[in-house]
Design an enzyme around this catalytic site. Structure first.
Site, PDB file in Angstrom:
ATOM      1  N   GLU A  94       0.846  -1.198   0.000  1.00  0.00           N
ATOM      2  CA  GLU A  94       0.000   0.000   0.000  1.00  0.00           C
ATOM      3  C   GLU A  94       0.880   1.246   0.000  1.00  0.00           C
ATOM      4  O   GLU A  94       1.821   1.355   0.772  1.00  0.00           O
ATOM      5  CB  GLU A  94      -0.933  -0.023   1.223  1.00  0.00           C
ATOM      6  CG  GLU A  94      -1.630   1.284   1.555  1.00  0.00           C
ATOM      7  CD  GLU A  94      -2.482   1.866   0.411  1.00  0.00           C
ATOM      8  OE1 GLU A  94      -3.210   1.105  -0.231  1.00  0.00           O
ATOM      9  OE2 GLU A  94      -2.380   3.096   0.172  1.00  0.00           O
ATOM     10  N   ARG A 147     -18.066   3.730   4.323  1.00  0.00           N
ATOM     11  CA  ARG A 147     -17.007   2.995   3.639  1.00  0.00           C
ATOM     12  C   ARG A 147     -16.185   2.155   4.641  1.00  0.00           C
ATOM     13  O   ARG A 147     -15.830   1.017   4.371  1.00  0.00           O
ATOM     14  CB  ARG A 147     -16.089   4.022   3.000  1.00  0.00           C
ATOM     15  CG  ARG A 147     -15.484   3.681   1.733  1.00  0.00           C
ATOM     16  CD  ARG A 147     -14.895   4.945   1.196  1.00  0.00           C
ATOM     17  NE  ARG A 147     -15.835   5.550   0.293  1.00  0.00           N
ATOM     18  CZ  ARG A 147     -15.823   5.330  -1.009  1.00  0.00           C
ATOM     19  NH1 ARG A 147     -14.921   4.547  -1.542  1.00  0.00           N
ATOM     20  NH2 ARG A 147     -16.702   5.891  -1.789  1.00  0.00           N
ATOM     21  N   TYR A 181     -28.920   9.639   2.119  1.00  0.00           N
ATOM     22  CA  TYR A 181     -29.354   8.443   2.862  1.00  0.00           C
ATOM     23  C   TYR A 181     -28.697   8.443   4.230  1.00  0.00           C
ATOM     24  O   TYR A 181     -27.674   9.097   4.439  1.00  0.00           O
ATOM     25  CB  TYR A 181     -29.041   7.158   2.083  1.00  0.00           C
ATOM     26  CG  TYR A 181     -27.645   7.019   1.533  1.00  0.00           C
ATOM     27  CD1 TYR A 181     -26.585   6.565   2.324  1.00  0.00           C
ATOM     28  CD2 TYR A 181     -27.374   7.317   0.203  1.00  0.00           C
ATOM     29  CE1 TYR A 181     -25.319   6.413   1.796  1.00  0.00           C
ATOM     30  CE2 TYR A 181     -26.108   7.173  -0.335  1.00  0.00           C
ATOM     31  CZ  TYR A 181     -25.085   6.715   0.473  1.00  0.00           C
ATOM     32  OH  TYR A 181     -23.826   6.565  -0.049  1.00  0.00           O
ATOM     33  N   ASP A 227     -11.076  -0.637  -9.238  1.00  0.00           N
ATOM     34  CA  ASP A 227     -11.015   0.603 -10.017  1.00  0.00           C
ATOM     35  C   ASP A 227      -9.818   0.642 -10.963  1.00  0.00           C
ATOM     36  O   ASP A 227      -9.836   1.372 -11.951  1.00  0.00           O
ATOM     37  CB  ASP A 227     -10.937   1.819  -9.072  1.00  0.00           C
ATOM     38  CG  ASP A 227     -12.317   2.268  -8.611  1.00  0.00           C
ATOM     39  OD1 ASP A 227     -13.301   1.551  -8.886  1.00  0.00           O
ATOM     40  OD2 ASP A 227     -12.404   3.332  -7.967  1.00  0.00           O
TER      41      ASP A 227
HETATM   42  C1  LIG Z   1     -18.422   9.800  -4.833  1.00  0.00           C
HETATM   43  C2  LIG Z   1     -18.329   8.314  -4.940  1.00  0.00           C
HETATM   44  C3  LIG Z   1     -19.389   7.523  -4.506  1.00  0.00           C
HETATM   45  C4  LIG Z   1     -19.330   6.139  -4.620  1.00  0.00           C
HETATM   46  N1  LIG Z   1     -20.393   5.383  -4.230  1.00  0.00           N
HETATM   47  C5  LIG Z   1     -20.349   4.049  -4.371  1.00  0.00           C
HETATM   48  C6  LIG Z   1     -21.456   3.245  -3.971  1.00  0.00           C
HETATM   49  O1  LIG Z   1     -22.478   3.763  -3.512  1.00  0.00           O
HETATM   50  N2  LIG Z   1     -21.351   1.883  -4.109  1.00  0.00           N
HETATM   51  C7  LIG Z   1     -20.236   1.293  -4.630  1.00  0.00           C
HETATM   52  O2  LIG Z   1     -20.190   0.069  -4.724  1.00  0.00           O
HETATM   53  N3  LIG Z   1     -19.170   2.035  -5.017  1.00  0.00           N
HETATM   54  C8  LIG Z   1     -19.199   3.388  -4.908  1.00  0.00           C
HETATM   55  N4  LIG Z   1     -18.128   4.140  -5.294  1.00  0.00           N
HETATM   56  C9  LIG Z   1     -16.967   3.474  -5.930  1.00  0.00           C
HETATM   57  C10 LIG Z   1     -16.002   2.879  -4.922  1.00  0.00           C
HETATM   58  O3  LIG Z   1     -15.626   3.844  -3.974  1.00  0.00           O
HETATM   59  C11 LIG Z   1     -14.761   2.369  -5.651  1.00  0.00           C
HETATM   60  O4  LIG Z   1     -15.141   1.652  -6.795  1.00  0.00           O
HETATM   61  C12 LIG Z   1     -13.942   1.439  -4.751  1.00  0.00           C
HETATM   62  O5  LIG Z   1     -13.481   2.154  -3.627  1.00  0.00           O
HETATM   63  C13 LIG Z   1     -12.755   0.877  -5.531  1.00  0.00           C
HETATM   64  O6  LIG Z   1     -11.924   0.158  -4.664  1.00  0.00           O
HETATM   65  P1  LIG Z   1     -10.427  -0.207  -5.112  1.00  0.00           P
HETATM   66  O7  LIG Z   1      -9.852  -0.950  -3.977  1.00  0.00           O
HETATM   67  O8  LIG Z   1     -10.445  -0.817  -6.455  1.00  0.00           O
HETATM   68  O9  LIG Z   1      -9.707   1.197  -5.300  1.00  0.00           O
HETATM   69  P2  LIG Z   1      -9.335   2.300  -4.212  1.00  0.00           P
HETATM   70  O10 LIG Z   1     -10.388   2.394  -3.174  1.00  0.00           O
HETATM   71  O11 LIG Z   1      -9.000   3.542  -4.975  1.00  0.00           O
HETATM   72  O12 LIG Z   1      -8.020   1.741  -3.505  1.00  0.00           O
HETATM   73  C14 LIG Z   1      -6.768   1.784  -4.154  1.00  0.00           C
HETATM   74  C15 LIG Z   1      -5.680   1.680  -3.097  1.00  0.00           C
HETATM   75  O13 LIG Z   1      -4.425   1.602  -3.760  1.00  0.00           O
HETATM   76  C16 LIG Z   1      -3.510   2.513  -3.148  1.00  0.00           C
HETATM   77  N5  LIG Z   1      -2.537   2.869  -4.189  1.00  0.00           N
HETATM   78  C17 LIG Z   1      -2.684   3.738  -5.210  1.00  0.00           C
HETATM   79  N6  LIG Z   1      -1.596   3.747  -5.989  1.00  0.00           N
HETATM   80  C18 LIG Z   1      -0.739   2.856  -5.457  1.00  0.00           C
HETATM   81  C19 LIG Z   1       0.551   2.391  -5.827  1.00  0.00           C
HETATM   82  N7  LIG Z   1       1.179   2.861  -6.916  1.00  0.00           N
HETATM   83  N8  LIG Z   1       1.146   1.456  -5.057  1.00  0.00           N
HETATM   84  C20 LIG Z   1       0.536   0.958  -3.951  1.00  0.00           C
HETATM   85  N9  LIG Z   1      -0.695   1.374  -3.557  1.00  0.00           N
HETATM   86  C21 LIG Z   1      -1.329   2.292  -4.310  1.00  0.00           C
HETATM   87  C22 LIG Z   1      -4.370   3.650  -2.665  1.00  0.00           C
HETATM   88  O14 LIG Z   1      -3.734   4.389  -1.633  1.00  0.00           O
HETATM   89  C23 LIG Z   1      -5.608   2.893  -2.175  1.00  0.00           C
HETATM   90  O15 LIG Z   1      -5.458   2.450  -0.849  1.00  0.00           O
HETATM   91  C24 LIG Z   1     -18.172   5.530  -5.181  1.00  0.00           C
HETATM   92  C25 LIG Z   1     -17.095   6.322  -5.591  1.00  0.00           C
HETATM   93  C26 LIG Z   1     -17.169   7.691  -5.487  1.00  0.00           C
HETATM   94  C27 LIG Z   1     -16.017   8.520  -5.954  1.00  0.00           C
END
Ligand SMILES: Cc1cc2nc3c(=O)[nH]c(=O)nc-3n(C[C@H](O)[C@H](O)[C@H](O)COP(=O)(O)OP(=O)(O)OC[C@H]3O[C@@H](n4cnc5c(N)ncnc54)[C@H](O)[C@@H]3O)c2cc1C
Length: 401
Positions: free
Chosen positions: A31, A105, A217, A294
């Protein structure tokens, strides 16, 4: 037992770590930030997310923290007219086998983090930004993650779960910066005691207006109201968490009905984000490297599915890696083949929801209202069935190597 590296300790990375360690592999989560935390703002979880959380072994903990809402409500924000409601109790739960709920979250993140911390096969490393990888190709040799300080860590596979600006994706796909959507979202979380009794609804309510919408909500067991207000303002630059004066937010939402205005005026300490997403792509793997969450399929939040899809990815990749390291190249390809079409469709549907449902004005808004108000609950369930009704197999029945 193989060594799996995961870049990124967000919801997707930790969920994948838990699922893969459960299949008997050692997992190292790299991370970028020094600690493992998530902010308190709210997200919605569909039944498909609860199904995935159950398969990852943390469903009960997330359920214990969730707020179970009664319906998704669609309002015309210019007239205060209720256009449509999708009930989320009785028939909905019976059909999809799980609830629809709202959580902070951290209510999802903390059980995943606790599960990883308690697992003897998971190592969590903060301060470990992954810059690049070196792939040894399709042979029986591994992949090396190159960290910012020059440290090199080798494993049998690398999963890029490093979010919308993923360094792993930059190398693997090479499609540059994410697409700036032109939509700004203002977010505020307020104590429920500030909300007048008659406006405390146990619903996810969406108010739609010309080039704007806002959603609210309850979260935190009903202690807070989560407000998220989005404006189609053609913003051209990504913005992350910029404090914004209340007057600015209110001015961005013209033609508000009385009730809609009362609700929006409750917001305090607004922060702004300019939303980004990406086009779906056909390639998520490069030998022993794969993308997840993502990093693979960033989407606008309009379908409330980004985290839900990341949790589904985690279950599918864990099942795929339930095999010896020699098979990883094919098995990662199998994971991505299983996930690409569904997540691409969700990315595109999320964009369309903004354009066709949430932001039309004038005649377009009247047509939308007529279309939505003609739908029965059953019609609405049919429309979301492909998304909310997904039931993954899990390790007991997943196809083994
Ligand atoms: C306004 C908003 C509302 C949302 N509402 C919803 C909802 O209602 N329901 C739903 O299901 N989803 C929702 N989402 C989407 C959801 O938040 C994301 O899809 C989800 O958090 C993605 O998780 P992830 O682990 O793929 O990415 P992230 O949560 O972005 O985690 C990525 C991690 O990687 C780390 N990182 C980044 N670059 C590096 C690197 N080079 N090396 C090591 N670590 C790194 C970051 O620090 C982070 O900890 C919403 C998003 C937004 C913006």
């Amino acid at each position: 037992m193989a060594d799996i590296l995961i870049a990124g300790g967000g919801i997707g990375g930790l969920a994948a770590a838990l699922g893969i360690a459960d299949r008997g592999h050692r997992v190292t989560v790299l991370e970028r930030r020094d600690g493992f935390t998530e902010l308190g703002a709210g997200i919605q979880l569909g039944p498909n997310a609860f199904h995935a959380l159950d398969l990852l072994g943390v469903g009960a903990q997330v359920r214990a923290r969730a707020v179970y809402i009664d319906e998704l409500r669609f309002m015309d924000g210019t007239t205060d007219e209720r256009i449509a409601s999708m009930p989320l109790t009785g028939d909905y739960r019976a059909r999809f086998g799980n609830p629809y709920a709202v959580v902070q979250r951290s209510d999802v993140y903390e059980p995943l983090l606790a599960g990883c911390r308690a697992h003897p096969l998971v190592e969590l490393r903060g301060n470990s930004p992954v810059l690049a990888y070196e792939n040894a190709g399709h042979g029986p040799v591994g992949v090396t993650a190159v960290l910012a300080g020059g440290e090199r860590i080798t494993g049998d596979a690398l999963i890029g779960a490093d979010g919308i600006r993923s360094a792993v994706r930059r190398q693997l796909v090479g499609d540059g910066d994410p697409r700036v959507s032109g939509h700004t979202i203002y977010r505020s979380v307020i104590p429920m005691e500030l909300v007048p009794e008659e406006l405390r609804w146990n619903t996810v309510t969406l108010w739609a207006g010309p080039k704007w919408h806002f959603v609210h909500y309850p979260i935190g067991g009903g202690a807070h109201l989560n407000l998220a207000a989005t404006r189609d303002d053609a913003a051209r630059e990504a913005v992350v968490g910029e404090p914004t004066p209340r007057e600015h937010v209110l001015n961005e939402f013209p033609e508000l009905g009385d009730i809609a205005r009362r609700l929006l005026e409750l917001g305090r300490d607004w922060k702004a984000w300019v939303l980004c997403d990406r086009d779906p792509v056909g390639v998520w793997t490069d030998g022993r490297v794969a993308l997840l969450g993502d990093a693979a399929h960033p989407m606008l939040q309009y379908a409330a599915q980004g985290a839900c899809q990341a949790l589904e990815d985690a279950v599918v990749i864990a099942d795929a890696l339930d095999c010896p390291a020699d098979d990883f190249v094919q098995r990662l390809e199998k994971y991505s083949a299983e996930r690409r079409e569904r997540t691409a469709e969700t990315q595109l549907v999320a964009r369309e929801m903004g354009r066709r449902l949430f932001h039309p004005a004038g005649e377009g808004a009247r047509e939308r209202n007529a279309m939505l108000s003609a739908l029965s609950a059953e019609d609405m369930y049919d429309k979301v069935a492909w998304l909310h009704g997904e039931r993954l197999r899990g390790k007991e029945s997943a196809e083994k190597c």
